[in-house]
Every structure is written in structure tokens, then in C-alpha cells.
Design a protein around this motif. Structure first.
Motif, PDB file in Angstrom:
ATOM      1  N   SER A 150       0.774  -0.955  -0.077  1.00  0.00           N
ATOM      2  CA  SER A 150      -0.398   0.418  -0.159  1.00  0.00           C
ATOM      3  C   SER A 150       0.744   1.047   0.147  1.00  0.00           C
ATOM      4  O   SER A 150       0.419   2.184  -1.387  1.00  0.00           O
ATOM      5  CB  SER A 150      -1.119   0.153   0.834  1.00  0.00           C
ATOM      6  OG  SER A 150      -2.107  -1.140   0.824  1.00  0.00           O
ATOM      7  N   PRO A 151       1.559   1.462   1.097  1.00  0.00           N
ATOM      8  CA  PRO A 151       3.027   2.615   0.541  1.00  0.00           C
ATOM      9  C   PRO A 151       2.891   2.440  -0.224  1.00  0.00           C
ATOM     10  O   PRO A 151       4.077   4.321  -0.908  1.00  0.00           O
ATOM     11  CB  PRO A 151       3.881   2.598   1.915  1.00  0.00           C
ATOM     12  CG  PRO A 151       3.740   1.110   2.003  1.00  0.00           C
ATOM     13  CD  PRO A 151       2.697  -0.246   1.865  1.00  0.00           C
ATOM     14  N   VAL A 152       3.690   2.473  -0.823  1.00  0.00           N
ATOM     15  CA  VAL A 152       4.056   1.773  -1.950  1.00  0.00           C
ATOM     16  C   VAL A 152       3.277   2.791  -3.457  1.00  0.00           C
ATOM     17  O   VAL A 152       3.562   3.562  -4.250  1.00  0.00           O
ATOM     18  CB  VAL A 152       4.489   0.117  -3.208  1.00  0.00           C
ATOM     19  CG1 VAL A 152       5.125   0.720  -4.465  1.00  0.00           C
ATOM     20  CG2 VAL A 152       5.577  -0.352  -2.313  1.00  0.00           C
ATOM     21  N   TRP A 153       2.108   2.193  -3.125  1.00  0.00           N
ATOM     22  CA  TRP A 153       1.464   3.025  -4.207  1.00  0.00           C
ATOM     23  C   TRP A 153       0.675   4.383  -3.758  1.00  0.00           C
ATOM     24  O   TRP A 153       0.701   5.403  -4.215  1.00  0.00           O
ATOM     25  CB  TRP A 153       0.287   2.561  -4.590  1.00  0.00           C
ATOM     26  CG  TRP A 153       0.135   0.988  -4.716  1.00  0.00           C
ATOM     27  CD1 TRP A 153      -0.898   0.204  -3.677  1.00  0.00           C
ATOM     28  CD2 TRP A 153       0.606   0.612  -5.921  1.00  0.00           C
ATOM     29  NE1 TRP A 153      -0.734  -1.194  -4.539  1.00  0.00           N
ATOM     30  CE2 TRP A 153       0.279  -0.618  -5.789  1.00  0.00           C
ATOM     31  CE3 TRP A 153       1.550   1.004  -7.244  1.00  0.00           C
ATOM     32  CZ2 TRP A 153       0.538  -1.535  -6.749  1.00  0.00           C
ATOM     33  CZ3 TRP A 153       1.483   0.585  -7.839  1.00  0.00           C
ATOM     34  CH2 TRP A 153       1.440  -1.048  -7.877  1.00  0.00           C
ATOM     35  N   THR A 154       1.106   4.502  -2.337  1.00  0.00           N
ATOM     36  CA  THR A 154       1.053   6.505  -2.345  1.00  0.00           C
ATOM     37  C   THR A 154       2.074   7.359  -2.337  1.00  0.00           C
ATOM     38  O   THR A 154       1.783   8.446  -2.944  1.00  0.00           O
ATOM     39  CB  THR A 154       0.741   6.400  -0.064  1.00  0.00           C
ATOM     40  OG1 THR A 154      -0.053   5.221  -0.247  1.00  0.00           O
ATOM     41  CG2 THR A 154       1.035   7.440   0.516  1.00  0.00           C
ATOM     42  N   VAL A 155       3.662   6.284  -2.183  1.00  0.00           N
ATOM     43  CA  VAL A 155       4.453   7.483  -2.648  1.00  0.00           C
ATOM     44  C   VAL A 155       4.296   7.729  -4.289  1.00  0.00           C
ATOM     45  O   VAL A 155       4.781   8.851  -4.380  1.00  0.00           O
ATOM     46  CB  VAL A 155       5.696   7.166  -2.185  1.00  0.00           C
ATOM     47  CG1 VAL A 155       6.911   7.438  -2.840  1.00  0.00           C
ATOM     48  CG2 VAL A 155       5.992   6.595  -0.603  1.00  0.00           C
ATOM     49  N   LEU A 156       4.221   6.913  -5.018  1.00  0.00           N
ATOM     50  CA  LEU A 156       4.439   6.848  -6.308  1.00  0.00           C
ATOM     51  C   LEU A 156       2.849   7.274  -7.136  1.00  0.00           C
ATOM     52  O   LEU A 156       2.934   8.495  -7.667  1.00  0.00           O
ATOM     53  CB  LEU A 156       4.473   5.242  -7.203  1.00  0.00           C
ATOM     54  CG  LEU A 156       5.702   3.872  -6.216  1.00  0.00           C
ATOM     55  CD1 LEU A 156       5.231   2.770  -8.040  1.00  0.00           C
ATOM     56  CD2 LEU A 156       6.626   5.043  -6.882  1.00  0.00           C
ATOM     57  N   ASN A 157       1.923   7.438  -5.852  1.00  0.00           N
ATOM     58  CA  ASN A 157       1.472   8.454  -7.372  1.00  0.00           C
ATOM     59  C   ASN A 157       1.493   9.835  -6.206  1.00  0.00           C
ATOM     60  O   ASN A 157       0.436  10.383  -6.542  1.00  0.00           O
ATOM     61  CB  ASN A 157      -0.691   7.732  -6.301  1.00  0.00           C
ATOM     62  CG  ASN A 157      -1.167   6.803  -6.625  1.00  0.00           C
ATOM     63  OD1 ASN A 157      -0.401   6.300  -7.781  1.00  0.00           O
ATOM     64  ND2 ASN A 157      -1.481   5.378  -6.456  1.00  0.00           N
ATOM     65  N   ILE A 158       1.498   9.995  -5.462  1.00  0.00           N
ATOM     66  CA  ILE A 158       2.193  11.398  -5.220  1.00  0.00           C
ATOM     67  C   ILE A 158       3.001  12.022  -6.530  1.00  0.00           C
ATOM     68  O   ILE A 158       2.374  13.007  -6.890  1.00  0.00           O
ATOM     69  CB  ILE A 158       2.969  11.360  -3.248  1.00  0.00           C
ATOM     70  CG1 ILE A 158       2.262  11.477  -2.396  1.00  0.00           C
ATOM     71  CG2 ILE A 158       3.580  13.097  -3.792  1.00  0.00           C
ATOM     72  CD1 ILE A 158       3.003  10.997  -0.898  1.00  0.00           C
ATOM     73  N   TYR A 159       4.244  11.581  -6.813  1.00  0.00           N
ATOM     74  CA  TYR A 159       4.452  12.012  -7.887  1.00  0.00           C
ATOM     75  C   TYR A 159       3.571  11.585  -8.765  1.00  0.00           C
ATOM     76  O   TYR A 159       3.756  13.046  -9.270  1.00  0.00           O
ATOM     77  CB  TYR A 159       5.865  10.838  -7.916  1.00  0.00           C
ATOM     78  CG  TYR A 159       7.158  10.841  -8.890  1.00  0.00           C
ATOM     79  CD1 TYR A 159       8.039  12.270  -9.221  1.00  0.00           C
ATOM     80  CD2 TYR A 159       6.220  10.337 -10.492  1.00  0.00           C
ATOM     81  CE1 TYR A 159       8.045  12.525 -11.219  1.00  0.00           C
ATOM     82  CE2 TYR A 159       7.377  10.882 -11.721  1.00  0.00           C
ATOM     83  CZ  TYR A 159       7.691  11.265 -12.213  1.00  0.00           C
ATOM     84  OH  TYR A 159       8.133  11.942 -13.003  1.00  0.00           O
ATOM     85  N   LEU A 160       2.470  10.724  -9.094  1.00  0.00           N
ATOM     86  CA  LEU A 160       2.469  10.712 -10.110  1.00  0.00           C
ATOM     87  C   LEU A 160       0.926  12.143 -10.273  1.00  0.00           C
ATOM     88  O   LEU A 160       1.516  12.643 -11.822  1.00  0.00           O
ATOM     89  CB  LEU A 160       1.189   9.349 -10.519  1.00  0.00           C
ATOM     90  CG  LEU A 160       1.922   8.444 -10.998  1.00  0.00           C
ATOM     91  CD1 LEU A 160       1.577   7.177 -11.148  1.00  0.00           C
ATOM     92  CD2 LEU A 160       3.134   8.786 -12.402  1.00  0.00           C
TER      93      LEU A 160
END
Length: 240
Positions: free
Chosen positions: A164-174
Motif C-alpha cells: 500500500s505505501p508503494v502506491w502512496t509514494v508513487l501516486n504522489i509523484y504521478l
């Protein structure tokens, strides 16, 4: 009517996202693109997934495997930035067909065979690189990160808490990247606002289901979702 259907899709996709820690994007993106357009769907769904995954991360922070999280972020960031660039220059149909076919075959193999082998180095890291590329291109890196995580992380609580935190970090960038490109129009913010409260209900429901299902059932669900995600990618590619 389109907005209502969009919200329903987000509720279904994010219930699944809350249960397993992945697959929300691959399930939500194709029908949402057909309803509201590629850029509108990608921008709204990425922001919604950012909120959902941040909440699931906070709720399950004590189960995070920080070492595996660091590995996933490192390799996925390495793949995601070129993925964003490739999305703007490449015809994506052939890549989606290849990606979808691979994901379906792996999902079927893991679901049908009792003694399947997990990905070994360096192929597990290659899977993470491709997950980053697909996340940057289609907001659909979940199937490949699941290939890595099902081998590297065996416990269901640790699995969803670490993914879950992988998507959190990546989606902040996106989200930042799409904001600078002007994707967050008034219409996109309207779609997002309409979806937020129903999606909170999806998180609650997903958490309840995740706490009740057994480890073996959880893994079978992950493999089924690999097949579904790949099938959706193939359907989207062939109907574009």
C-alpha cells in the motif's frame, strides 16, 4: 449518468484495493477511460488511489516490511519515470497486449499449479522495473508488483501493509506530474469529489473482508485478480 457509473466503478475497485493492496488501478482504469476519457480517468483515479492507499498504510503501519518496501520503491521509481515518458511517445496497444498476456498466463499458472516457483533474482527485480513502467504508463503496475510480493512477502497482513505505501509514494509523484501538465481540471476535481465519500465506505468494507479471509484464500484472490487485471488490459487494448 456517466458520473454515477464512474463512482460505482471506484467503489468496486477500491474495495478490492483495500482487501489486497493492489488491483484498484487496473480494474478502475479501463471502464473509467471509456466513460470520461483517458486523461480525466487517469488523473482522478490516481488521486483517489493516493487517498485510499495512504489510509490503508496508516491503519496497518505496524505490519510494514520496511526493507521490502525500500526495494520496491527503488526499482519502481527507476521504471516509472521512463514509463511516464513512454506513455507520451509510444503506441501503447502492442505493449498492453504483451503485458496483459503475460499477467494472465502467470496468474493462471499460479492458480492452477499447487507447487509454483516464486520469481528468483534477477527476475523479481525485473518484475519491479516493469511494474514501475506500467504504473507510469497506465496507472496499472499492480500485477507485476504482485508477482514480486507474493514471493517476497508471505503473510497477508504484511503483504497489503507493505504494498500500500508503494502506491502512496508513487501516486504522489504521478499526481504532481499530472498537475503540472494541467490534468486537474474542474471536471476531474468534480469526479474526485463525488467519489471520495463512497470510497471511504469501500475502504471500511475492504478492511472488514481482509481481516476475515484466510491466508490461502487471500493468495488465491491475488492470483484471480492477476488474471482479471490482465484480461482487462487485453480487452482495453483490443477495443481501442
Amino acid at each position: 449518468m456517466k458520473e454515477l457509473l464512474f463512482v460505482i466503478i471506484q467503489v468496486i475497485a477500491n474495495t478490492i484495493q483495500a482487501i489486497t493492496g493492489f488491483a484498484g488501478g487496473p480494474i478502475a482504469i479501463p471502464p473509467s477511460m471509456a466513460l470520461v476519457g483517458v486523461e480525466n480517468a487517469k488523473a482522478s483515479i490516481t488521486f483517489i488511489l493516493l487517498i485510499v492507499t495512504a489510509i490503508v498504510t496508516i491503519q496497518n503501519i505496524k505490519y510494514v516490511n520496511w526493507k521490502k518496501l525500500g526495494i520496491m520503491l527503488l526499482f519502481m521509481f527507476a521504471g516509472m519515470m521512463p514509463g511516464v515518458w513512454l506513455f507520451s511517445i509510444l503506441p501503447t496497444k502492442s505493449l498492453m497486449i504483451l503485458y496483459g498476456t503475460i499477467v494472465v498466463l502467470i496468474g493462471v499458472e499460479k492458480l492452477v499449479r499447487k507447487n509454483t516457483k516464486d520469481l528468483k533474482s534477477p527476475w523479481n527485480y525485473v518484475a519491479l522495473l516493469f511494474a514501475g513502467i506500467m504504473q507510469g504508463m497506465f496507472t496499472s503496475g499492480g500485477p507485476f508488483i504482485a508477482l514480486y510480493a507474493t514471493g517476497a512477502i508471505k503473510d497477508k497482513k504484511e503483504f497489503r501493509a507493505t504494498v500500500s505505501p508503494v502506491w502512496t509514494v508513487l501516486n504522489i509523484y504521478l499526481c504532481y506530474n499530472m498537475f503540472t501538465q494541467g490534468f486537474y481540471t474542474g471536471y476531474v476535481m468534480k469526479l474526485t469529489a463525488l467519489s471520495i465519500i463512497p470510497v471511504f465506505g469501500a475502504i471500511f468494507l475492504g478492511n472488514k473482508i481482509a481481516n476475515k479471509i484466510e491466508q490461502k484464500t487471500f493468495l488465491k484472490l491475488v492470483y484471480v485478480l492477476l488474471i482479471v487485471s490482465g484480461g482487462i488490459l487485453l480487452f482495453t487494448a483490443f477495443t481501442k
